[in-house]
Design a protein around this motif. Structure first.
Motif, PDB file in Angstrom:
ATOM      1  N   SER A   6     -38.677  33.119   7.531  1.00 50.17           N
ATOM      2  CA  SER A   6     -37.785  33.999   8.287  1.00 50.17           C
ATOM      3  C   SER A   6     -37.522  35.307   7.549  1.00 50.17           C
ATOM      4  O   SER A   6     -37.497  36.384   8.155  1.00 50.17           O
ATOM      5  N   PRO A  24     -29.563  39.407  12.627  1.00 56.84           N
ATOM      6  CA  PRO A  24     -29.698  38.769  13.944  1.00 56.84           C
ATOM      7  C   PRO A  24     -30.889  37.804  13.976  1.00 56.84           C
ATOM      8  O   PRO A  24     -32.020  38.190  13.698  1.00 56.84           O
ATOM      9  N   MET A  25     -30.625  36.547  14.286  1.00 56.40           N
ATOM     10  CA  MET A  25     -31.666  35.527  14.409  1.00 56.40           C
ATOM     11  C   MET A  25     -31.377  34.660  15.626  1.00 56.40           C
ATOM     12  O   MET A  25     -30.207  34.406  15.953  1.00 56.40           O
ATOM     13  N   ASP A  26     -32.436  34.192  16.272  1.00 59.11           N
ATOM     14  CA  ASP A  26     -32.258  33.298  17.413  1.00 59.11           C
ATOM     15  C   ASP A  26     -32.234  31.851  16.941  1.00 59.11           C
ATOM     16  O   ASP A  26     -32.281  31.572  15.737  1.00 59.11           O
ATOM     17  N   ALA A  27     -32.195  30.927  17.895  1.00 60.12           N
ATOM     18  CA  ALA A  27     -32.110  29.507  17.550  1.00 60.12           C
ATOM     19  C   ALA A  27     -33.354  29.008  16.826  1.00 60.12           C
ATOM     20  O   ALA A  27     -33.295  28.001  16.111  1.00 60.12           O
ATOM     21  N   HIS A  52     -34.723  30.577  14.452  1.00 62.28           N
ATOM     22  CA  HIS A  52     -34.665  31.228  13.137  1.00 62.28           C
ATOM     23  C   HIS A  52     -35.626  32.400  13.037  1.00 62.28           C
ATOM     24  O   HIS A  52     -36.157  32.690  11.967  1.00 62.28           O
ATOM     25  N   ARG A  53     -35.829  33.075  14.155  1.00 63.15           N
ATOM     26  CA  ARG A  53     -36.676  34.269  14.168  1.00 63.15           C
ATOM     27  C   ARG A  53     -35.789  35.514  14.166  1.00 63.15           C
ATOM     28  O   ARG A  53     -34.810  35.595  14.909  1.00 63.15           O
ATOM     29  N   THR A  94     -34.474  38.939  15.141  1.00 63.89           N
ATOM     30  CA  THR A  94     -34.517  39.612  16.436  1.00 63.89           C
ATOM     31  C   THR A  94     -34.089  41.075  16.355  1.00 63.89           C
ATOM     32  O   THR A  94     -33.948  41.729  17.383  1.00 63.89           O
ATOM     33  N   SER A 141     -27.005  34.011  10.152  1.00 66.28           N
ATOM     34  CA  SER A 141     -27.296  34.703  11.405  1.00 66.28           C
ATOM     35  C   SER A 141     -26.053  35.430  11.872  1.00 66.28           C
ATOM     36  O   SER A 141     -24.969  34.843  11.957  1.00 66.28           O
ATOM     37  N   THR A 149     -25.947  36.705  14.806  1.00 72.16           N
ATOM     38  CA  THR A 149     -25.912  36.474  16.250  1.00 72.16           C
ATOM     39  C   THR A 149     -25.084  35.250  16.592  1.00 72.16           C
ATOM     40  O   THR A 149     -24.215  35.271  17.458  1.00 72.16           O
ATOM     41  N   ASP A 150     -25.380  34.146  15.892  1.00 76.06           N
ATOM     42  CA  ASP A 150     -24.702  32.876  16.138  1.00 76.06           C
ATOM     43  C   ASP A 150     -24.755  32.078  14.846  1.00 76.06           C
ATOM     44  O   ASP A 150     -25.829  31.854  14.281  1.00 76.06           O
ATOM     45  N   SER A 152     -27.290  29.389  14.287  1.00 78.34           N
ATOM     46  CA  SER A 152     -28.684  29.750  14.040  1.00 78.34           C
ATOM     47  C   SER A 152     -28.955  30.097  12.577  1.00 78.34           C
ATOM     48  O   SER A 152     -30.086  30.462  12.236  1.00 78.34           O
TER      49      SER A 152
END
Length: 343
Positions: free
Chosen positions: A77, A142-145, A147-148, A150, A275, A277-278, A281
């Motif tokens: 990541s 910022p990472m999505d669920a 773990h990428r 974004t 993260s 973002t969330d 994540s």
């Protein structure tokens, strides 16, 4: 203590070794032009790090390899999200390494001046980028669920991260100046000492500001101690430098770097890549780690090899511990000269 935590601490120690040792290398490269008046003085400055700079870079390779083996999800990541920034660092390090080897191959001032500029670029860029990268790790990206990452490059260039880059840059400048004052003689030593008198208070202000912001926003209660130690280290370096105690000044700037690494990794734990973002994540020492068996094998290998590496590198520094002056630098001999109008 679980092995995931052990390897998190070991990776922090590897980064500590890299930043302390390569930090004064970068500082020497950044100060190459300001502190030298001719080619002999530039060669004097480079001679202080000539026997050790390539060994110091090994700490970075080992830190990256340990991250890949112990926390492959973190490695994937981070290197994908920070790909462009890390590519810039890689190019700068390659340019710097080539410049060290090539600047003395041709007896031509234009040739040497070009490679000296490459050394400067290769020394200014990595500290700035590393500071930005570490600040973003602490702040969260910022990472999505899955773990990428974004975000974009502009996401990483936020004010807090840029302040982190400037903080590491100024600390390395102060660290390099104190190292040169410790390892040189004569007028070069005097110039390095005067530079340290200016750069160390500057580092105290810039790095101190970043450390306080980091502690207030992201730190754990116990990491206030790291902030205090970092400030005390830089303040001690100012006092020691003014008293011409170069060894103590260098030890103090090294202590400040150690404290900054403790602040960074202490603020992260148990996350390794938060993260923004969330929180669900985020990557942690548990969901980013390798299998238990892999960590066991790595621990045994590290326990055997690490003392040998430390002994060898310590021996290298002991052998090359003496001060260097312009009278120690021999005149260039047997170098090919550049000719104009060839072909």
């Amino acid at each position: 203590m679980e092995l995931t935590t052990v390897w998190f601490v070991l990776i922090a120690l590897l980064w500590t070794g890299y930043l302390v040792l390569e930090g004064f290398d970068f500082g020497v490269g950044m100060l190459l032009a300001p502190l030298s008046r001719d080619d002999t003085e530039r060669r004097t400055l480079l001679a202080t790090i000539g026997p050790v700079w390539d060994g110091n870079e090994v700490w970075l390779l080992v830190a990256g390899g340990a991250t890949f083996a112990a926390f492959p999800e973190w490695y994937a990541s981070m290197f994908s999200g920070f790909y462009l920034a890390l590519l810039v660092v890689l190019v700068a390090l390659i340019l710097r390494a080539v410049a060290f080897e090539f600047r003395g191959k041709v007896d031509d001032p234009v040739w040497r001046a070009r490679w000296d500029r490459c050394i400067a670029v290769g020394s200014w860029v990595p500290p700035l980028v590393w500071g930005v990268a570490f600040a973003n790790l602490v702040r969260g990206v910022p990472m999505d669920a899955g773990h990428r990452f974004t975000g974009t490059l502009l996401t990483l260039l936020n004010p807090y991260a840029l302040l982190g880059g400037l903080a590491l840059l100024t600390v390395f400048l102060a660290h390099g100046a104190t190292f040169l004052a410790l390892r040189t003689l004569g007028e070069v030593r005097a110039r390095a000492a005067r530079a340290g008198h200016v750069l160390t208070p500057l580092a105290l202000v810039v790095a101190g500001s970043w450390a306080v912001v980091t502690q207030v926003r992201y730190g754990a209660p116990w990491t206030w101690a790291a902030v205090a130690v970092a400030a005390a280290g830089l303040a001690g370096a100012v006092l020691a430098g003014r008293r011409r105690r170069e060894g103590r000044a260098f030890a103090a700037t090294a202590l400040a770097i150690v404290a900054v690494v403790v602040l960074v990794f202490g603020s992260l734990f148990p996350a390794v890549m938060p993260s923004s973002t969330d929180a669900a994540s985020s990557l942690t020492v548990d969901n980013a780690s390798s299998s238990h068996y892999t960590l066991v094998v790595m621990t045994w290998v590290a326990a055997f090899l690490t003392p040998l590496v430390l002994l060898y590198q310590g021996w290298t520094y002991w052998v090359f511990r003496r001060r260097t002056g312009v009278h120690h630098i021999p005149a260039p001999a047997g170098l090919p000269a550049r000719t104009a109008g060839r072909g």
